[in-house]
Design a protein around this motif. Structure first.
Motif, short mmCIF file in Angstrom:
data_model
loop_
_atom_site.label_atom_id
_atom_site.label_comp_id
_atom_site.label_asym_id
_atom_site.label_seq_id
_atom_site.Cartn_x
_atom_site.Cartn_y
_atom_site.Cartn_z
N GLU A 45 1.37 8.95 -15.82
CA GLU A 45 2.58 8.84 -15.03
C GLU A 45 2.45 8.78 -13.61
OE1 GLU A 45 2.96 9.73 -19.37
OE2 GLU A 45 1.84 10.74 -17.62
N TRP A 46 1.60 9.79 -13.26
CA TRP A 46 1.59 10.00 -11.66
C TRP A 46 0.96 8.89 -11.19
CZ3 TRP A 46 -2.66 10.35 -8.20
CH2 TRP A 46 -2.38 10.99 -7.08
N VAL A 47 -0.14 8.47 -11.46
CA VAL A 47 -0.73 7.31 -10.99
C VAL A 47 0.20 5.99 -11.05
CG1 VAL A 47 -2.53 5.34 -11.58
CG2 VAL A 47 -3.14 7.91 -11.72
N GLU A 48 0.91 5.64 -12.07
CA GLU A 48 1.83 4.67 -11.80
C GLU A 48 2.97 4.77 -10.91
OE1 GLU A 48 3.48 4.56 -15.77
OE2 GLU A 48 1.91 3.69 -16.68
N LYS A 49 3.43 6.21 -10.78
CA LYS A 49 4.52 6.39 -9.85
C LYS A 49 4.25 6.16 -8.39
CE LYS A 49 7.86 9.70 -8.02
NZ LYS A 49 8.55 10.94 -8.63
N TRP A 50 2.69 6.61 -7.82
CA TRP A 50 2.36 6.71 -6.60
C TRP A 50 1.49 5.31 -6.43
CZ3 TRP A 50 4.62 9.43 -3.07
CH2 TRP A 50 5.21 10.58 -3.68
N SER A 51 1.37 4.34 -7.06
CA SER A 51 0.70 3.04 -7.22
C SER A 51 1.57 1.81 -6.72
CB SER A 51 -0.13 2.92 -8.24
OG SER A 51 -1.23 3.75 -8.53
N GLN A 52 2.76 2.13 -6.38
CA GLN A 52 3.75 1.07 -6.12
C GLN A 52 3.61 0.25 -5.04
OE1 GLN A 52 7.68 1.94 -8.03
NE2 GLN A 52 7.11 4.08 -7.96
N PHE A 53 2.95 1.06 -4.02
CA PHE A 53 2.74 0.57 -2.64
C PHE A 53 1.62 -0.62 -2.38
CE2 PHE A 53 4.56 4.38 -1.59
CZ PHE A 53 5.74 4.22 -0.68
N GLY A 54 0.98 -0.67 -3.79
CA GLY A 54 0.11 -1.71 -4.14
C GLY A 54 -1.47 -1.36 -3.76
N LEU A 55 -1.54 0.10 -3.38
CA LEU A 55 -3.14 0.84 -3.31
C LEU A 55 -2.86 1.82 -4.66
CD1 LEU A 55 -5.49 1.20 -1.75
CD2 LEU A 55 -4.05 3.14 -0.62
N LYS A 56 -3.77 1.52 -5.42
CA LYS A 56 -3.76 2.11 -6.50
C LYS A 56 -4.14 3.92 -6.37
CE LYS A 56 -5.45 2.99 -11.30
NZ LYS A 56 -6.71 2.06 -12.54
N ALA A 57 -3.24 4.60 -6.66
CA ALA A 57 -3.63 5.95 -6.43
C ALA A 57 -4.65 6.57 -7.31
CB ALA A 57 -2.25 6.69 -6.63
N LYS A 58 -5.54 7.43 -6.66
CA LYS A 58 -6.76 7.92 -7.36
C LYS A 58 -6.24 9.21 -7.84
CE LYS A 58 -9.91 4.87 -5.97
NZ LYS A 58 -10.55 3.98 -6.97
N PRO A 59 -6.55 9.51 -9.17
CA PRO A 59 -6.12 10.77 -9.60
C PRO A 59 -6.63 12.09 -9.34
CG PRO A 59 -7.48 9.53 -11.35
CD PRO A 59 -7.30 8.72 -9.93
N THR A 60 -7.72 11.94 -8.45
CA THR A 60 -8.27 13.09 -7.92
C THR A 60 -7.50 14.19 -7.32
OG1 THR A 60 -10.33 11.69 -7.52
CG2 THR A 60 -10.58 13.97 -6.61
N GLN A 61 -6.58 13.63 -6.50
CA GLN A 61 -5.54 14.56 -5.70
C GLN A 61 -4.50 15.36 -6.82
OE1 GLN A 61 -4.16 13.41 -1.73
NE2 GLN A 61 -5.39 11.50 -2.20
N TYR A 62 -4.39 14.47 -7.66
CA TYR A 62 -3.42 15.13 -8.69
C TYR A 62 -3.94 16.23 -9.69
CZ TYR A 62 -0.29 15.51 -12.84
OH TYR A 62 0.61 15.90 -13.70
#
Length: 379
Positions: A45-62
């Motif tokens: 869910e976190w990756v989906e939320k923060w990937s909306q800018f077109g750059l896929k969020a890497k889960p490492t920080q989460y």
């Protein structure tokens, strides 16, 4: 190939380069703190939320920050914050002026800032009232002596970060033209200023900090870092996070990159029970202070109101990182504010997500304004 296409390709390459660099750093954090690099609750869910800018969020920080503050979908990824959120909330076209510490005295009422003794802007010297000065060695010491100040701090007014080139000088009691670096004992003169600080610098009075705050480290000004957000919905300013930096014993600067630590502060002004370094390593004792005791930041609610008032003076930018010092009477003074390099990680190692209850509001606004992102590259 059209200019706009070239800019778009270049910008996306920069995004990915920074993401790779950030990813490597947080993998290092994992190794240093024994955090398993494996999927955790809420990650999808976190990756989906923060990937909306077109750059896929890497889960490492989460995975890293959920280790400290729990599985929270509002954990802010540092790279996406830098490339998208900061760029929209704090437009680049206005940053240059606000980033110059020498303009702060024009932005805020006199009582907000430490007293300025001398400034140099784009190669020209000015006094505290912005009157130009023909500088000589004798004029330089005349200005210092007439200030009736015994301790000064010299720092770059443009481009300085993480406490670099911040130096404290103390006046010798027996010599009118003898000022020495508090650490190296180097003598101060005009050639020193010219050599180390070039065209842009500021000299200010050293604030005599609160006895209570000095207890944590007396050699450094232990600054309070507050996150201030001016809401896009009502234009009111809100404090969304707080930490206090603490210098190592004998250090003039308190920055984590210079060997200091920081402690999280709860919304009621109470301290967390552990300090943290830049690598997320925590300990309950620092500088012989036991943080399992209950410490409370003095005059807390006045400090919060002061921080909000600062945000109202910076009209072009909505996301500020303030550095505040408490004086001997426990009154707050602004050392500086930052409009880039927000450092969301400081808050997310300690008390909670960087934007708190305003995360969704900020995200919605930035997604709506994404097409207005200004280009980093000028062609």
């Amino acid at each position: 190939m059209k200019k706009q296409t070239i800019k778009s390709i270049t910008r996306n390459l920069l995004y990915r380069f920074r993401q790779i660099k950030t990813e490597r750093f947080y993998l290092l954090i994992m190794r240093k703190n024994g955090i398993a690099n494996k999927k955790v609750v809420g990650e999808k869910e976190w990756v989906e939320k923060w990937s909306q800018f077109g750059l896929k969020a890497k889960p490492t920080q989460y995975r890293v920050f959920s280790h400290y503050i729990g599985n929270d979908i509002n954990i802010v990824p540092e790279d996406i914050c830098h490339d998208f959120i900061e760029t929209i909330l704090n437009p680049m076209r206005f940053r240059g002026y606000y980033a110059d510490k020498n303009v702060f005295d024009k932005l805020f009422p006199e009582s907000y800032m430490p007293r300025t003794v001398l400034r140099k802007m784009n190669g020209t010297y000015y006094d505290e009232a912005y009157r130009p000065i023909e500088m000589t060695e004798s004029v330089f010491f005349q200005i210092l002596n007439q200030s009736k100040i015994d301790k000064i701090v010299i720092k770059p007014s443009v481009g300085g970060m993480s406490g670099h080139d911040v130096r404290l000088f103390c006046k010798d009691r027996d010599a009118s033209q003898s000022w020495r670096d508090s650490s190296t004992k180097t003598l101060l003169d005009l050639s020193y200023i010219e050599h180390y600080y070039g065209s842009n610098m500021i000299i200010q009075e050293v604030v005599q900090q609160s006895d209570y705050i000095s207890m944590f480290n007396s050699s450094s000004i232990n600054t309070l870092r507050l996150s201030v957000y001016r809401s896009v919905s009502d234009n009111e300013c809100y404090v969304t996070g707080a930490i206090m930096r603490i210098g190592g014993k004998g250090s003039v600067v308190d920055n984590a990159h210079a060997g200091g630590c920081f402690v999280g502060i709860h919304p009621d002004g109470s301290f967390c029970h552990e300090v943290c370094n830049q690598y997320g390593q925590q300990q309950s004792t620092f500088n012989d202070i036991d943080f399992t005791n209950n410490y409370q930041y003095p005059n807390w609610y006045k400090v919060i109101e002061f921080a909000k008032s600062v945000g109202k003076h910076v009209l072009h930018h909505r996301l500020l990182a303030l550095d505040i010092v408490l004086d001997k009477d426990n009154h707050p003074h602004l050392i500086e504010f930052n409009i880039e390099g927000y450092a969301s990680w400081l808050f997310q190692y300690t008390v909670g997500t960087a934007f708190g209850d305003f995360t969704n509001e900020i995200l919605r606004y930035c997604l709506k304004k994404q097409k207005e992102i200004e280009e980093v590259i000028c062609l």
